[in-house]
Design a protein around this motif. Structure first.
Motif, short mmCIF file in Angstrom:
data_model
loop_
_atom_site.label_atom_id
_atom_site.label_comp_id
_atom_site.label_asym_id
_atom_site.label_seq_id
_atom_site.Cartn_x
_atom_site.Cartn_y
_atom_site.Cartn_z
N GLU A 208 -2.31 -5.46 2.65
CA GLU A 208 -3.26 -4.93 1.68
C GLU A 208 -3.86 -6.04 0.83
O GLU A 208 -5.05 -6.05 0.54
CB GLU A 208 -2.62 -3.90 0.75
N GLU B 244 -6.21 6.31 -0.34
CA GLU B 244 -6.08 5.58 -1.61
C GLU B 244 -5.47 6.48 -2.68
O GLU B 244 -5.95 6.55 -3.81
CB GLU B 244 -7.45 5.07 -2.08
N GLN C 17 0.82 6.79 2.57
CA GLN C 17 -0.53 6.29 2.74
C GLN C 17 -0.75 6.01 4.23
O GLN C 17 0.15 6.24 5.05
CB GLN C 17 -0.75 5.01 1.92
N VAL D 72 -7.59 -8.20 -2.85
CA VAL D 72 -7.44 -7.25 -1.75
C VAL D 72 -8.07 -7.84 -0.50
O VAL D 72 -9.16 -8.43 -0.56
CB VAL D 72 -8.10 -5.90 -2.10
N TYR E 133 -8.32 -4.89 4.92
CA TYR E 133 -7.87 -3.66 4.28
C TYR E 133 -9.07 -2.86 3.76
O TYR E 133 -9.16 -1.65 3.94
CB TYR E 133 -6.91 -3.99 3.14
N GLU F 234 6.86 0.54 -5.88
CA GLU F 234 5.93 1.15 -4.94
C GLU F 234 6.70 2.04 -3.97
O GLU F 234 7.66 1.60 -3.35
CB GLU F 234 5.19 0.07 -4.16
N HIS G 109 0.84 -1.19 0.00
CA HIS G 109 0.00 0.00 0.00
C HIS G 109 0.88 1.25 0.00
O HIS G 109 1.31 1.74 1.04
CB HIS G 109 -0.91 0.01 1.22
#
Length: 358
Positions: free
Chosen positions: A320, A356, A241, A344, A348, A234, A167
């Motif tokens: 996540e 998001e 987040q 998912v 989460y 990522e 995430h």
């Protein structure tokens, strides 16, 4: 974030274990809570997925006033009703009166535009935004569809790799060997063929610089004889987040982990298979955790999507979800593109105060 499509689906109805007046309508591997007796197995109905934003009149027609998410109470979000996870809305709005639902399902008709349903786009924090420029030569990231919506992407026993879905926010870098140009973008901007102008304050550029991503991309281009290399990672941590993995991205270099690499050789773009990706990177960049490699089993994948994260090594919070891909990259007719899917976790989806950002 997957593609928004509002389609007619054939339902399978299950008993709700904790409520006499409710049932569960199954679409693919999704389940949505519905009123008992509203539908029977084999019926056709419209399925409105998560992250769909409904117009006010449709919200009222479906009796959902005050029951949806968002400041305007108009966004479909996963919730738990009497202990059961409900994902999406199953309905038959008046606009479909007279429509041959079986034919609409067979044709894959998308009713989103007709019903005024749009995809929710979260606001972008200042640290993730910036000046942009046209970038037609980007190698953009793709939307990953949810395995629950398209369970036919994989076949039982097919060799796959399951990695942890992190995430954060996707950072997409394209390196062009001809002029040694480096372009950095987010997933959302990349889909519009826009790149972020280099800025030391921008989160994505901070990650790229801090981890030497451009240098590694140039090395890969030389090693594989590629004219372009796309490195997809990522960016995560506190300040990115709501799930931070115990990393602080507000001071110093943001945390970063690669989840995909694409190369263009001889005019053809291909995605590196999981084992090849690990071999090519050879420890030069951090990668997302691999949770499983072996024969595909849908039930096992659903179980792997739940639990605690492994990225930090300390299981600091919930996971996540997961991403599934075959050991050998291939085409999927189910999604009309690359065979890759996500699942998912329920925890989460139903957590409080989640963010998001893309």
């Amino acid at each position: 974030m997957s593609t928004l499509r509002v389609t007619v689906e054939r339902l399978t109805i299950h008993e709700h274990p904790n409520a006499d007046a409710l049932e569960l309508a199954q679409v693919g591997l999704y389940r949505a809570v519905v009123a008992k007796g509203a539908y029977r197995t084999g019926d056709f109905a419209l399925y409105v997925p998560e992250q769909a934003v409904l117009p006010e009149e449709l919200v009222a027609e479906l009796g959902l006033t005050g029951k949806l998410a968002g400041s305007a109470a108009n966004r479909v979000k996963a919730i738990r009703l009497r202990g059961e996870l409900s994902q999406g809305v199953v309905c038959r709005p008046r606009a479909l009166d007279g429509v041959d639902l079986a034919r609409a399902r067979a044709d894959g008709t998308d009713f989103a535009a007709e019903l005024g349903i749009v995809k929710w786009v979260p606001p972008v924090p200042v640290s993730m935004s910036g000046d942009v420029e046209a970038a037609p030569d980007l190698l953009p990231w793709i939307d990953i569809e949810n395995l629950k919506r398209y369970p036919e992407i994989f076949t039982g026993g097919e060799p796959v790799t399951v990695t942890e879905k992190v995430h954060g926010t996707a950072c997409c870098l394209t390196y062009s060997a001809e002029d040694e140009r480096v372009q950095v973008t987010s997933k959302g901007l990349g889909a519009q063929r826009l790149a972020l102008v280099e800025d030391a304050k921008n989160l994505y550029w901070r990650a790229v610089r801090g981890h030497g991503v451009a240098r590694v991309a140039a090395e890969i281009a030389g090693e594989l004889g590629a004219s372009r290399v796309g490195v997809y990672g990522e960016v995560f941590g506190d300040g990115v987040q709501d799930l931070g993995y115990g990393a602080d991205s507000r001071r110093g270099d943001p945390a970063y982990a690669v989840f995909d690499v694409a190369v263009e050789v001889g005019g053809l773009v291909r995605w590196l298979a999981p084992e090849e990706l690990t071999k090519v990177l050879d420890g030069r960049l951090p990668v997302v955790p691999t949770l499983f490699s072996g024969p595909y089993d849908a039930r096992q994948v659903m179980e792997l999507a739940e639990g605690r994260e492994t990225l930090s090594g300390r299981a600091v919070h919930l996971r996540e979800g997961v991403v599934v891909r075959p050991l050998s990259d291939r085409y999927s007719s189910a999604v009309g593109g690359r065979a890759i899917a996500k699942v998912v976790s329920g925890a989460y989806l139903t957590r409080k105060g989640g963010t998001e950002y893309e």
